[in-house]
Write a protein that holds these residues in place. Structure first.
Motif, PDB file in Angstrom:
ATOM      1  N   LEU A   1       0.886  -1.170   0.000  1.00  0.00           N
ATOM      2  CA  LEU A   1       0.000   0.000   0.000  1.00  0.00           C
ATOM      3  C   LEU A   1       0.920   1.216   0.000  1.00  0.00           C
ATOM      4  N   ILE A   2       1.438   1.528  -1.162  1.00  0.00           N
ATOM      5  CA  ILE A   2       2.452   2.573  -1.292  1.00  0.00           C
ATOM      6  C   ILE A   2       1.793   3.900  -1.658  1.00  0.00           C
ATOM      7  N   ALA A   3       1.926   4.882  -0.772  1.00  0.00           N
ATOM      8  CA  ALA A   3       1.377   6.227  -1.013  1.00  0.00           C
ATOM      9  C   ALA A   3      -0.098   6.171  -1.381  1.00  0.00           C
ATOM     10  N   LEU A   4      -0.833   5.284  -0.742  1.00  0.00           N
ATOM     11  CA  LEU A   4      -2.266   5.133  -1.019  1.00  0.00           C
ATOM     12  C   LEU A   4      -3.133   5.700   0.095  1.00  0.00           C
ATOM     13  N   LEU A   5      -2.810   5.363   1.336  1.00  0.00           N
ATOM     14  CA  LEU A   5      -3.740   5.644   2.427  1.00  0.00           C
ATOM     15  C   LEU A   5      -3.879   7.123   2.758  1.00  0.00           C
ATOM     16  N   HIS A   6      -2.950   7.970   2.294  1.00  0.00           N
ATOM     17  CA  HIS A   6      -3.182   9.399   2.556  1.00  0.00           C
ATOM     18  C   HIS A   6      -4.262   9.967   1.632  1.00  0.00           C
ATOM     19  N   PHE A   7      -4.765   9.147   0.710  1.00  0.00           N
ATOM     20  CA  PHE A   7      -5.912   9.557  -0.101  1.00  0.00           C
ATOM     21  C   PHE A   7      -7.218   8.936   0.400  1.00  0.00           C
ATOM     22  N   ILE A   8      -7.138   8.214   1.523  1.00  0.00           N
ATOM     23  CA  ILE A   8      -8.329   7.583   2.105  1.00  0.00           C
ATOM     24  C   ILE A   8      -8.382   7.946   3.580  1.00  0.00           C
ATOM     25  N   ALA A   9      -9.396   8.700   3.973  1.00  0.00           N
ATOM     26  CA  ALA A   9      -9.545   9.092   5.368  1.00  0.00           C
ATOM     27  C   ALA A   9      -9.986   7.909   6.216  1.00  0.00           C
ATOM     28  N   ASP A  10      -9.770   8.012   7.509  1.00  0.00           N
ATOM     29  CA  ASP A  10     -10.173   6.931   8.412  1.00  0.00           C
ATOM     30  C   ASP A  10     -11.668   6.658   8.311  1.00  0.00           C
ATOM     31  N   ASP A  11     -12.473   7.730   8.229  1.00  0.00           N
ATOM     32  CA  ASP A  11     -13.924   7.533   8.170  1.00  0.00           C
ATOM     33  C   ASP A  11     -14.408   7.144   6.782  1.00  0.00           C
ATOM     34  N   ASP A  12     -13.479   7.032   5.844  1.00  0.00           N
ATOM     35  CA  ASP A  12     -13.821   6.570   4.492  1.00  0.00           C
ATOM     36  C   ASP A  12     -13.354   5.141   4.251  1.00  0.00           C
ATOM     37  N   GLY A  13     -12.865   4.494   5.315  1.00  0.00           N
ATOM     38  CA  GLY A  13     -12.563   3.074   5.210  1.00  0.00           C
ATOM     39  C   GLY A  13     -11.104   2.690   5.190  1.00  0.00           C
ATOM     40  N   ALA A  14     -10.204   3.583   5.602  1.00  0.00           N
ATOM     41  CA  ALA A  14      -8.777   3.253   5.554  1.00  0.00           C
ATOM     42  C   ALA A  14      -8.453   2.029   6.407  1.00  0.00           C
ATOM     43  N   HIS A  15      -8.948   2.018   7.631  1.00  0.00           N
ATOM     44  CA  HIS A  15      -8.639   0.902   8.524  1.00  0.00           C
ATOM     45  C   HIS A  15      -9.355  -0.373   8.084  1.00  0.00           C
ATOM     46  N   ARG A  16     -10.549  -0.236   7.569  1.00  0.00           N
ATOM     47  CA  ARG A  16     -11.261  -1.428   7.067  1.00  0.00           C
ATOM     48  C   ARG A  16     -10.501  -2.043   5.903  1.00  0.00           C
ATOM     49  N   LEU A  17      -9.977  -1.199   5.022  1.00  0.00           N
ATOM     50  CA  LEU A  17      -9.196  -1.690   3.896  1.00  0.00           C
ATOM     51  C   LEU A  17      -8.006  -2.506   4.392  1.00  0.00           C
ATOM     52  N   VAL A  18      -7.224  -1.928   5.302  1.00  0.00           N
ATOM     53  CA  VAL A  18      -6.041  -2.621   5.806  1.00  0.00           C
ATOM     54  C   VAL A  18      -6.425  -3.889   6.546  1.00  0.00           C
ATOM     55  N   ASP A  19      -7.416  -3.790   7.439  1.00  0.00           N
ATOM     56  CA  ASP A  19      -7.809  -4.950   8.241  1.00  0.00           C
ATOM     57  C   ASP A  19      -8.317  -6.091   7.368  1.00  0.00           C
ATOM     58  N   THR A  20      -9.110  -5.759   6.342  1.00  0.00           N
ATOM     59  CA  THR A  20      -9.669  -6.801   5.480  1.00  0.00           C
ATOM     60  C   THR A  20      -8.587  -7.484   4.663  1.00  0.00           C
ATOM     61  N   LEU A  21      -7.705  -6.698   4.064  1.00  0.00           N
ATOM     62  CA  LEU A  21      -6.660  -7.278   3.228  1.00  0.00           C
ATOM     63  C   LEU A  21      -5.645  -8.066   4.063  1.00  0.00           C
ATOM     64  N   VAL A  22      -5.188  -7.483   5.162  1.00  0.00           N
ATOM     65  CA  VAL A  22      -4.226  -8.187   6.010  1.00  0.00           C
ATOM     66  C   VAL A  22      -4.864  -9.430   6.618  1.00  0.00           C
ATOM     67  N   GLY A  23      -6.149  -9.318   6.944  1.00  0.00           N
ATOM     68  CA  GLY A  23      -6.842 -10.455   7.533  1.00  0.00           C
ATOM     69  C   GLY A  23      -6.911 -11.655   6.611  1.00  0.00           C
ATOM     70  N   ALA A  24      -6.850 -11.424   5.307  1.00  0.00           N
ATOM     71  CA  ALA A  24      -6.924 -12.516   4.331  1.00  0.00           C
ATOM     72  C   ALA A  24      -5.564 -13.151   4.054  1.00  0.00           C
ATOM     73  N   LEU A  25      -4.494 -12.559   4.585  1.00  0.00           N
ATOM     74  CA  LEU A  25      -3.148 -13.050   4.297  1.00  0.00           C
ATOM     75  C   LEU A  25      -2.762 -14.208   5.207  1.00  0.00           C
ATOM     76  N   ALA A  26      -1.967 -15.114   4.676  1.00  0.00           N
ATOM     77  CA  ALA A  26      -1.462 -16.252   5.440  1.00  0.00           C
ATOM     78  C   ALA A  26      -0.332 -15.807   6.366  1.00  0.00           C
ATOM     79  N   PRO A  27      -0.068 -16.554   7.431  1.00  0.00           N
ATOM     80  CA  PRO A  27       1.109 -16.259   8.263  1.00  0.00           C
ATOM     81  C   PRO A  27       2.371 -16.253   7.409  1.00  0.00           C
ATOM     82  N   GLY A  28       3.281 -15.335   7.742  1.00  0.00           N
ATOM     83  CA  GLY A  28       4.490 -15.179   6.947  1.00  0.00           C
ATOM     84  C   GLY A  28       4.359 -14.086   5.906  1.00  0.00           C
ATOM     85  N   SER A  29       3.133 -13.569   5.731  1.00  0.00           N
ATOM     86  CA  SER A  29       2.901 -12.469   4.806  1.00  0.00           C
ATOM     87  C   SER A  29       3.373 -11.160   5.429  1.00  0.00           C
TER      88      SER A  29
END
Length: 275
Positions: free
Chosen positions: A158-186
């Motif tokens: 997520l390179i230079a992406l999240l400063h274009f997404i406010a917290d109330d516009d889903g920044a944390h949901r984006l990170v949590d959802t994507l990271v949550g789908a990753l296997a250990p070691g990711s």
């Protein structure tokens, strides 16, 4: 390649787009007068935004090399990839491990227009592009799963992406959802703007983007830390991009411009691992 609509007909040239402004900062030509106008306005401000854009690009290069060489990860999901600018992430990864599999994600039609021609990888590897909005993490995962095996480690960029997404516009949901789908070691490779080092000039830049209809937010060190919750940070942790393993670069750009001796870059960067 995902996406079948004629890309050029859907390009909105009436408003600046962050990917195209970034392209202008990097000296690219895949932008329009409206993007150049905003880019020139910001570049004229104190703070040297183009230098920060170059530093961000080099952080991506260094972090990708470190991830490949130190972890053996061979799968990459780059969300908010932007207009292809060489060297691209897949070129860096596949130069070390030719069988690396890379999925790029962006929502700008101009990125789609250039993806087929520019995102060509090695015969052993796979390079694919998904047209999707970053605020649609479930769709991103569904599309990326046709190329990536999420039962095995993936490097999420997520390179230079999240400063274009406010917290109330889903920044944390984006990170949590994507990271949550990753296997250990990711791992998560992330860079984002901060006002910690140069608050006044960052404030002016935010105002210029906002006046042009583009959301831009700055995050503190503590706020960046929350984006990495539950992850094990790779040394040196969350730091200004110029301080993140400056000796790990091998490109001409890294060799030709040492930023560690200059003022801190107003973007934080870090790599965190899911154990």
């Amino acid at each position: 390649m995902t996406g079948t609509e004629p890309a050029v007909s859907r390009i909105d040239t009436s408003r600046p787009h962050p990917a195209r402004v970034y392209d202008w900062f990097l000296g690219g030509k895949d932008n329009y007068p409206v993007d150049e106008e905003l880019g020139r306005q910001i570049a004229a401000m104190p703070g040297d935004a183009p230098r920060h854009a170059r530093a961000n690009r080099r952080f991506m290069e260094r972090a990708t090399r470190v991830v490949v060489r130190e972890t053996g990860i061979r799968q990459f999901l780059d969300v908010g990839s932007g207009i292809p600018t060489e060297p691209n992430l897949h070129q860096i990864a596949q130069s070390v491990v030719p069988d690396a599999r890379v999925v790029y994600v962006d929502n700008d039609p101009i990125v789609l227009a250039h993806a087929a021609a520019l995102l060509r990888g090695t015969p052993e590897g796979v390079t694919e592009y998904v047209q999707a909005d970053a605020r649609e993490p479930e769709r991103i995962l569904e599309q990326a799963a046709t190329v990536l095996d999420f039962d095995r480690p993936v490097a999420l960029s997520l390179i230079a992406l999240l400063h274009f997404i406010a917290d109330d516009d889903g920044a944390h949901r984006l990170v949590d959802t994507l990271v949550g789908a990753l296997a250990p070691g990711s791992c998560l490779v992330l860079s984002a703007m901060t006002a910690d080092f140069d608050p006044e000039n960052v404030r002016r830049g935010i105002a210029a983007y906002t006046a042009s209809g583009v959301t831009l937010v700055a995050r503190s060190h503590a706020e960046m830390g929350r984006l990495f919750k539950g992850l094990e940070l790779l040394e040196p942790g969350i730091v200004s991009l110029s301080d993140w393993r400056p000796d790990a670069g091998e490109s001409e750009a890294d060799a030709g411009e040492s930023e560690a001796k200059e003022e801190p870059v107003s973007l934080y960067g870090a790599v965190g691992f899911k154990r």
